[in-house]
Design a protein around this motif. Structure first.
Motif, short mmCIF file in Angstrom:
data_model
loop_
_atom_site.label_atom_id
_atom_site.label_comp_id
_atom_site.label_asym_id
_atom_site.label_seq_id
_atom_site.Cartn_x
_atom_site.Cartn_y
_atom_site.Cartn_z
N UNK A 87 1.02 -1.21 0.21
CA UNK A 87 0.04 -0.03 -0.25
C UNK A 87 0.92 0.95 0.27
N UNK A 88 1.94 1.19 0.97
CA UNK A 88 2.88 2.50 1.03
C UNK A 88 4.13 1.84 1.49
N UNK A 89 5.21 2.35 0.94
CA UNK A 89 6.61 2.52 1.31
C UNK A 89 6.91 2.14 2.80
N UNK A 90 5.49 3.79 3.82
CA UNK A 90 6.72 3.50 4.57
C UNK A 90 5.80 2.49 5.72
N UNK A 91 4.93 1.69 5.40
CA UNK A 91 4.87 0.08 5.86
C UNK A 91 6.41 0.04 6.13
N UNK A 92 7.18 -0.18 5.28
CA UNK A 92 8.28 -0.84 5.04
C UNK A 92 9.69 -0.55 5.62
N UNK A 93 8.93 0.97 5.97
CA UNK A 93 10.49 1.78 6.07
C UNK A 93 10.56 1.84 7.70
N UNK A 94 11.67 2.35 8.44
CA UNK A 94 12.31 2.88 9.87
C UNK A 94 12.19 4.55 9.59
N UNK A 95 12.53 5.57 10.72
CA UNK A 95 12.43 6.76 10.57
C UNK A 95 13.99 6.63 11.05
N UNK A 96 14.65 6.91 10.35
CA UNK A 96 16.81 6.97 10.61
C UNK A 96 16.75 8.80 10.67
N UNK A 97 18.00 8.98 10.97
CA UNK A 97 18.20 10.28 10.65
C UNK A 97 19.73 9.97 9.80
N UNK A 138 -8.17 6.30 -3.33
CA UNK A 138 -7.48 5.21 -3.12
C UNK A 138 -6.46 5.18 -3.30
N UNK A 139 -5.47 4.18 -3.24
CA UNK A 139 -3.93 4.64 -2.22
C UNK A 139 -3.40 5.08 -3.75
N UNK A 140 -3.67 4.06 -4.85
CA UNK A 140 -2.65 4.54 -5.71
C UNK A 140 -2.74 5.81 -6.72
N UNK A 141 -4.42 6.74 -6.09
CA UNK A 141 -4.65 8.04 -6.57
C UNK A 141 -3.55 9.28 -6.04
N UNK A 142 -3.32 8.41 -4.19
CA UNK A 142 -2.68 9.41 -3.39
C UNK A 142 -1.65 10.17 -3.76
N UNK A 143 -0.79 8.57 -4.20
CA UNK A 143 0.63 8.42 -4.95
C UNK A 143 1.07 8.87 -6.01
N UNK A 166 -8.87 0.22 1.26
CA UNK A 166 -7.64 -0.47 0.08
C UNK A 166 -7.89 -1.88 0.42
N UNK A 167 -7.71 -2.29 1.71
CA UNK A 167 -7.61 -3.60 2.31
C UNK A 167 -8.65 -4.39 2.09
N UNK A 168 -9.54 -4.37 2.07
CA UNK A 168 -11.55 -4.12 2.08
C UNK A 168 -12.07 -4.68 0.82
N UNK A 169 -13.32 -5.13 0.94
CA UNK A 169 -14.21 -4.75 -0.34
C UNK A 169 -15.58 -5.45 0.10
N UNK A 170 -16.51 -4.73 -0.87
CA UNK A 170 -17.64 -4.90 -0.56
C UNK A 170 -18.39 -6.35 -0.53
N UNK A 171 -19.04 -6.48 0.36
CA UNK A 171 -19.92 -8.03 0.69
C UNK A 171 -20.87 -8.16 -0.73
N UNK A 172 -21.32 -7.25 -1.16
CA UNK A 172 -22.35 -7.01 -2.20
C UNK A 172 -22.05 -7.33 -3.81
#
Length: 475
Positions: free
Chosen positions: A61-71, A303-308, A160-166
């Motif tokens: 979804x986003x690279x920040x979910x695979x990242x840490x904060x460094x200096x 959507x996440x794609x649109x945000x990025x 983005x991880x979810x979907x409509x039931x109907x």
């Protein structure tokens, strides 16, 4: 949901970006803030697909979910990609045997609200509660550091991880937000001039009062504001109420106001009822609410794609500001109409939203950031929240029921942590239900009585609104 190699390479090139100013404020020595998303599941949870879903759906979804904060070598904070071990981020607690697990669930939530995630790992966790409570067969809790993004970004990611039931092939839809801008745009320059002049001076006044409030003026100590120091590291309790969206809309129509006006007025009235219940004189105390705002000029979630997407760059991240709104005092007059709380909320919010003081405050924080650094700005935000009595935030959710990996979601709500305020109130709509969640300081706020007073306020306002024969002219 799968990405090809070239798009993944492009995605990870962005991971070396600097941490945004807001990301640094929310992950400082002063503030360590998290957003918690709660998904109430209708059926027993099968967690066998958890790790594959994290790898294939959540992490991309986003690279920040695979990242840490460094200096870096210049002391600037940046996001650095690391190898993620999903099993280290998934928590599945074990509770003692019981028929219903509400007490154990509440105690577990109280604990994780205060705990910090390790800084040497990506700043998120997923808690899977496989035990039934009175509200759900199981619960999935997403714990996401505020440095990753604000409620809008993180909710967009979660959806983005979810979907409509109907029909999973169809996109989710959201409540429409009507605006008066279309009518205003039809006015010519001469017609707009008085409004602009009024807005200009009102904005300067609001900006000045916000500065004074942030730095010098403090709310009274009351049953909703202890004045204790360091409350952000103390234990908090989570509770909530559910309201019918149709009932809220009925009040809105009767009073000729917005849904936000109804909810804000009801919350303000309920807070004053609680204050009076605990300490009679507190009904007249000086109390302020900080209302968090999404400053993006967008309707609905992207959507996440649109945000990025570079064409709409800036949608992801922390795009928030706040309004400081005085909580109306409770009148002693027997003829006092509780609907005044809704009408007062409308006037206050309308005036504040027309003001551009929100953007002036943002500019001031940016200037402070450049001159003094993120720690100094974090202290200003901390002091602003500590000087007020309650923080309010809302997010609108989808109109359709959703599922997570074929697990129907019956309830959806969120909360925030990290500030020194004693009460956080978060509002979220989902299908036909409006969920209002209270994060209250344990041992200081009587959460059951507080919840009762908010419910009572809604019932009183609903009854009073339904007795009105003609819709008032509220401009």
């Amino acid at each position: 949901m799968h990405r090809n190699c070239s798009s993944m390479d492009q995605l990870y090139e962005e991971v070396e970006e600097p941490v945004s100013p807001a990301g640094q404020y929310f992950n400082s020595s002063v503030i360590c803030s998290y957003v918690f998303g709660f998904l109430e599941i209708e059926i027993p949870i099968d967690d066998s697909m958890t790790i594959p879903l994290i790898k294939d759906v959540f992490l991309p979804i986003n690279p920040r979910f695979s990242s840490i904060m460094i200096r870096d070598e210049n002391g600037k904070r940046r996001w650095k990609r690391v190898e993620v071990k999903p099993e280290e981020h998934v928590k599945i607690p074990k509770f003692p045997e019981s028929e219903l697990y509400d007490q154990y669930f509440d105690e577990y939530v109280t604990r994780i609200l205060t705990e910090r995630t390790p800084q040497n790992k990506p700043l998120w966790e997923i808690h899977i509660i496989k035990y039934p409570t009175s509200k759900a067969a199981g619960t999935v809790i997403f714990k996401l550091h505020h440095a990753l993004g604000d409620g809008y970004s993180l909710m967009g990611a979660l959806l983005s991880c979810l979907e409509r039931i109907d029909d999973p092939s169809l996109p989710l839809t959201f409540p429409s937000r009507t605006s008066s801008t279309s009518q205003a745009s039809k006015k010519n320059v001469i017609q707009k001039l008085p409004s602009f002049v009024s807005s200009f001076f009102s904005s300067l006044s609001d900006f000045g009062s916000s500065l004074v409030k942030t730095r010098m003026v403090v709310d009274d100590k009351t049953p909703v504001r202890s004045g204790y120091e360091g409350t952000e590291s103390m234990l908090f309790v989570l509770s909530s109420i559910s309201l019918s969206v149709d009932h809220v809309k009925a009040i809105k129509t009767k009073l000729g106001v917005t849904i936000n006006d109804v909810i804000t007025g009801m919350i303000f009235y309920g807070i004053r009822l609680y204050m009076e219940e605990i300490e009679y004189m507190a009904r007249k105390a000086k109390s302020t609410a900080v209302v968090m705002l999404n400053t993006r000029n967008v309707k609905g979630y992207k959507s996440v794609k649109e945000m990025q997407n570079s064409k709409v760059k800036g949608l992801w991240g922390n795009k928030i500001s706040f309004l400081q709104i005085p909580i109306p005092k409770l009148s002693q007059s027997k003829s006092y109409n509780p609907l005044e709380f809704v009408w007062n909320a409308r006037k206050l919010i309308k005036k504040k939203r027309r003001s551009f003081s929100v953007y002036l405050i943002g500019l001031l924080l940016d200037l402070e950031m450049k001159l003094k650094g993120p720690e100094a700005v974090a202290k200003i935000i901390y002091k602003t929240l500590g000087n007020c009595s309650v923080v309010i935030s809302n997010i609108f959710g989808p109109l359709e029921q959703m599922a997570l990996a074929n697990h129907p979601i019956s309830g959806l709500y969120f909360t925030m942590t990290g500030g020194p305020e004693n009460i956080d109130i978060t509002i979220m709509s989902y299908v036909k239900v409006l969920r209002i969640t209270f994060r209250t300081l344990k041992g200081f706020i009587d959460e059951q009585k507080f919840r009762f007073c908010i419910e009572k306020a809604f019932d009183v306002i609903f009854k009073a609104a339904m007795e009105i024969s003609q819709t008032p002219n509220n401009k």
